[in-house]
Design a protein around this motif. Sequence first.
Motif, PDB file in Angstrom:
ATOM      1  N   LEU A 187      42.207  36.484  35.769  1.00  0.00           N
ATOM      2  CA  LEU A 187      42.592  35.938  37.075  1.00  0.00           C
ATOM      3  C   LEU A 187      43.107  34.515  36.914  1.00  0.00           C
ATOM      4  N   HIS A 188      42.449  33.760  36.058  1.00  0.00           N
ATOM      5  CA  HIS A 188      42.902  32.374  35.831  1.00  0.00           C
ATOM      6  C   HIS A 188      44.299  32.365  35.212  1.00  0.00           C
ATOM      7  N   CYS A 189      44.509  33.251  34.252  1.00  0.00           N
ATOM      8  CA  CYS A 189      45.813  33.267  33.572  1.00  0.00           C
ATOM      9  C   CYS A 189      46.940  33.503  34.571  1.00  0.00           C
ATOM     10  N   HIS A 190      46.713  34.399  35.517  1.00  0.00           N
ATOM     11  CA  HIS A 190      47.807  34.780  36.417  1.00  0.00           C
ATOM     12  C   HIS A 190      47.851  34.001  37.717  1.00  0.00           C
ATOM     13  N   PHE A 191      46.697  33.553  38.192  1.00  0.00           N
ATOM     14  CA  PHE A 191      46.694  32.921  39.520  1.00  0.00           C
ATOM     15  C   PHE A 191      46.267  31.451  39.481  1.00  0.00           C
ATOM     16  N   ALA A 192      45.841  30.965  38.328  1.00  0.00           N
ATOM     17  CA  ALA A 192      45.452  29.561  38.146  1.00  0.00           C
ATOM     18  C   ALA A 192      44.301  29.161  39.091  1.00  0.00           C
ATOM     19  N   ILE A 193      43.085  29.377  38.625  1.00  0.00           N
ATOM     20  CA  ILE A 193      41.912  29.016  39.436  1.00  0.00           C
ATOM     21  C   ILE A 193      41.806  27.492  39.484  1.00  0.00           C
ATOM     22  N   GLU A 194      41.708  26.968  40.684  1.00  0.00           N
ATOM     23  CA  GLU A 194      41.562  25.511  40.837  1.00  0.00           C
ATOM     24  C   GLU A 194      40.112  25.137  41.145  1.00  0.00           C
ATOM     25  N   LYS A 195      39.470  25.962  41.983  1.00  0.00           N
ATOM     26  CA  LYS A 195      38.093  25.666  42.378  1.00  0.00           C
ATOM     27  C   LYS A 195      37.292  26.960  42.404  1.00  0.00           C
ATOM     28  N   MET A 196      35.997  26.825  42.191  1.00  0.00           N
ATOM     29  CA  MET A 196      35.162  28.020  42.162  1.00  0.00           C
ATOM     30  C   MET A 196      33.759  27.689  42.658  1.00  0.00           C
ATOM     31  N   ILE A 197      33.200  28.602  43.441  1.00  0.00           N
ATOM     32  CA  ILE A 197      31.806  28.468  43.867  1.00  0.00           C
ATOM     33  C   ILE A 197      31.078  29.726  43.415  1.00  0.00           C
ATOM     34  N   MET A 198      29.957  29.533  42.741  1.00  0.00           N
ATOM     35  CA  MET A 198      29.234  30.669  42.163  1.00  0.00           C
ATOM     36  C   MET A 198      27.747  30.573  42.523  1.00  0.00           C
ATOM     37  N   SER A 199      27.169  31.721  42.865  1.00  0.00           N
ATOM     38  CA  SER A 199      25.706  31.798  42.990  1.00  0.00           C
ATOM     39  C   SER A 199      25.245  32.880  42.032  1.00  0.00           C
TER      40      SER A 199
ATOM     41  N   PRO B 249      49.191  32.483  45.086  1.00  0.00           N
ATOM     42  CA  PRO B 249      48.593  33.461  46.002  1.00  0.00           C
ATOM     43  C   PRO B 249      48.013  34.647  45.229  1.00  0.00           C
ATOM     44  N   ILE B 250      46.889  35.146  45.716  1.00  0.00           N
ATOM     45  CA  ILE B 250      46.198  36.238  45.023  1.00  0.00           C
ATOM     46  C   ILE B 250      45.862  37.331  46.038  1.00  0.00           C
ATOM     47  N   THR B 251      45.856  38.586  45.600  1.00  0.00           N
ATOM     48  CA  THR B 251      45.387  39.683  46.466  1.00  0.00           C
ATOM     49  C   THR B 251      44.356  40.489  45.674  1.00  0.00           C
ATOM     50  N   PRO B 252      43.459  41.175  46.373  1.00  0.00           N
ATOM     51  CA  PRO B 252      42.494  42.013  45.668  1.00  0.00           C
ATOM     52  C   PRO B 252      43.179  43.076  44.809  1.00  0.00           C
ATOM     53  N   ASP B 253      44.270  43.654  45.300  1.00  0.00           N
ATOM     54  CA  ASP B 253      44.940  44.705  44.520  1.00  0.00           C
ATOM     55  C   ASP B 253      45.521  44.150  43.227  1.00  0.00           C
ATOM     56  N   ALA B 254      46.149  42.970  43.319  1.00  0.00           N
ATOM     57  CA  ALA B 254      46.720  42.364  42.103  1.00  0.00           C
ATOM     58  C   ALA B 254      45.604  41.986  41.138  1.00  0.00           C
ATOM     59  N   ALA B 255      44.502  41.479  41.666  1.00  0.00           N
ATOM     60  CA  ALA B 255      43.368  41.114  40.810  1.00  0.00           C
ATOM     61  C   ALA B 255      42.803  42.362  40.138  1.00  0.00           C
ATOM     62  N   ARG B 256      42.664  43.432  40.922  1.00  0.00           N
ATOM     63  CA  ARG B 256      42.104  44.686  40.384  1.00  0.00           C
ATOM     64  C   ARG B 256      42.977  45.221  39.248  1.00  0.00           C
ATOM     65  N   ALA B 257      44.293  45.165  39.448  1.00  0.00           N
ATOM     66  CA  ALA B 257      45.212  45.692  38.423  1.00  0.00           C
ATOM     67  C   ALA B 257      45.032  44.932  37.111  1.00  0.00           C
TER      68      ALA B 257
ATOM     69  N   GLY C   7      33.333  43.861  40.729  1.00  0.00           N
ATOM     70  CA  GLY C   7      33.670  44.587  41.951  1.00  0.00           C
ATOM     71  C   GLY C   7      33.522  43.710  43.175  1.00  0.00           C
ATOM     72  N   ARG C   8      33.415  44.368  44.341  1.00  0.00           N
ATOM     73  CA  ARG C   8      33.377  43.683  45.639  1.00  0.00           C
ATOM     74  C   ARG C   8      34.573  42.717  45.775  1.00  0.00           C
ATOM     75  N   LEU C   9      35.712  43.149  45.222  1.00  0.00           N
ATOM     76  CA  LEU C   9      36.902  42.284  45.297  1.00  0.00           C
ATOM     77  C   LEU C   9      37.392  42.249  46.737  1.00  0.00           C
ATOM     78  N   ARG C  10      37.542  41.057  47.272  1.00  0.00           N
ATOM     79  CA  ARG C  10      38.043  40.959  48.641  1.00  0.00           C
ATOM     80  C   ARG C  10      38.726  39.617  48.856  1.00  0.00           C
ATOM     81  N   GLN C  11      39.698  39.667  49.757  1.00  0.00           N
ATOM     82  CA  GLN C  11      40.403  38.423  50.087  1.00  0.00           C
ATOM     83  C   GLN C  11      39.415  37.478  50.749  1.00  0.00           C
ATOM     84  N   SER C  12      39.419  36.252  50.311  1.00  0.00           N
ATOM     85  CA  SER C  12      38.510  35.263  50.899  1.00  0.00           C
ATOM     86  C   SER C  12      38.921  34.950  52.334  1.00  0.00           C
ATOM     87  N   ILE C  13      37.962  34.956  53.246  1.00  0.00           N
ATOM     88  CA  ILE C  13      38.298  34.563  54.616  1.00  0.00           C
ATOM     89  C   ILE C  13      38.177  33.056  54.791  1.00  0.00           C
TER      90      ILE C  13
END
Length: 343
Positions: free
Chosen positions: A139-151, A251-259, A293-299
């Motif tokens: 995901l980072h390679c293709h969409f360039a992650i800038e920020k992340m929150i993890m629990s 921009p990222i979508t769940p489908d593109a991420a899944r692929a 899993g549980r891939l979803r567009q962030s609201i």
Amino acid sequence: MVQVGIVGATGAVGKELLSVLHDRKFALTSVHLFASERSAGKVVETPYGSLEVKLFSVQAAREMDYVFLAVSGTFALEHAEAIAADGGAVVIDNSSAFRLQENVPLVIPEINGAAIGTRRLIANPNCTTAIAAMALWPLHCHFAIEKMIMSTYQAASGAGIEGMNELLETTKASLDGAAPQHKVFAHPLAFNVIPHVDTFQPNGYTKEEMKVTWETNKIFGETSMKISCTAVRIPILRAHSEAITIQTKRPITPDAARALLEMADGVDVVDDPAALQYPMPLHATAKYNVEVGRLRQSIVFDEHGLDLFVSGDQLLRGAALNAVLIAEFLEQPYPSKFAKVVE
Ligand code: 11C
């Protein structure tokens, strides 16, 4: 002739190292178990038969081709460099002792195996970091992650066999109506969650949480990816899970991420909520691949954000498997399947 040495073979990670080496048919000619005087002379049952534990010495370890260190950072700090120096053994260290040292590669082979170069001391990442990184790298390679929150939802195995035993004992005591005793964890873990893994830092985060920030940046070849982690211990035995929200530059979508994730090695996409299919530690335990899993567009971040959930075996991808994959990479290097898309 490939000789492999393991220091800490009777610990939770050490035992998995032996199983993974055997299971993956790592091309070795002999395995040598090393320990301090306290354990030297003991005979250990392994997939390679009964092996006598030998007294550790730097000299004996240097005669190996590969030495896996599954012991404390203190031991690694004292001996790792001497084992590897001047054509000694290749040392793959599971501790955090050298992970952030500039001249020591911190490696997940499918991501940055190439960082090893000619180095003979290699650091294996923190388990929480490694499990997340498997899903995040494509995901980072293709969409360039800038920020992340993890629990995180971390298993008792992160604290070794002692942690796993304490979970079993506190669970039994609780069921028997007795007051659960605890030593390894700050509180009884049975029927509880503890938002505290490793020591608290001056900024209020724990060291485990900061390792995710520091190590993910190093493995991904970044310096300024902003990552905020809350690390929580939960009462399960051995797979860590993580709820992750990323904000991306592109921009990222769940489908593109899944692929992308479906193409990634070491990752299983388990993402069919209608069929009740999503990552769970129950299924990730004892499995080499990390479940995503549980891939979803962030609201919150809309088209620049994605939410996901990962589960991965802490002792395998988080430790032993990754270490063996490093040795396999050295025997037969390969490029990462993904490369950062240049803007
Ligand atoms: C835990 N992640 O779950 C830790 C264990 O940096 O190697 C691994 C600590 C490390 O307690």
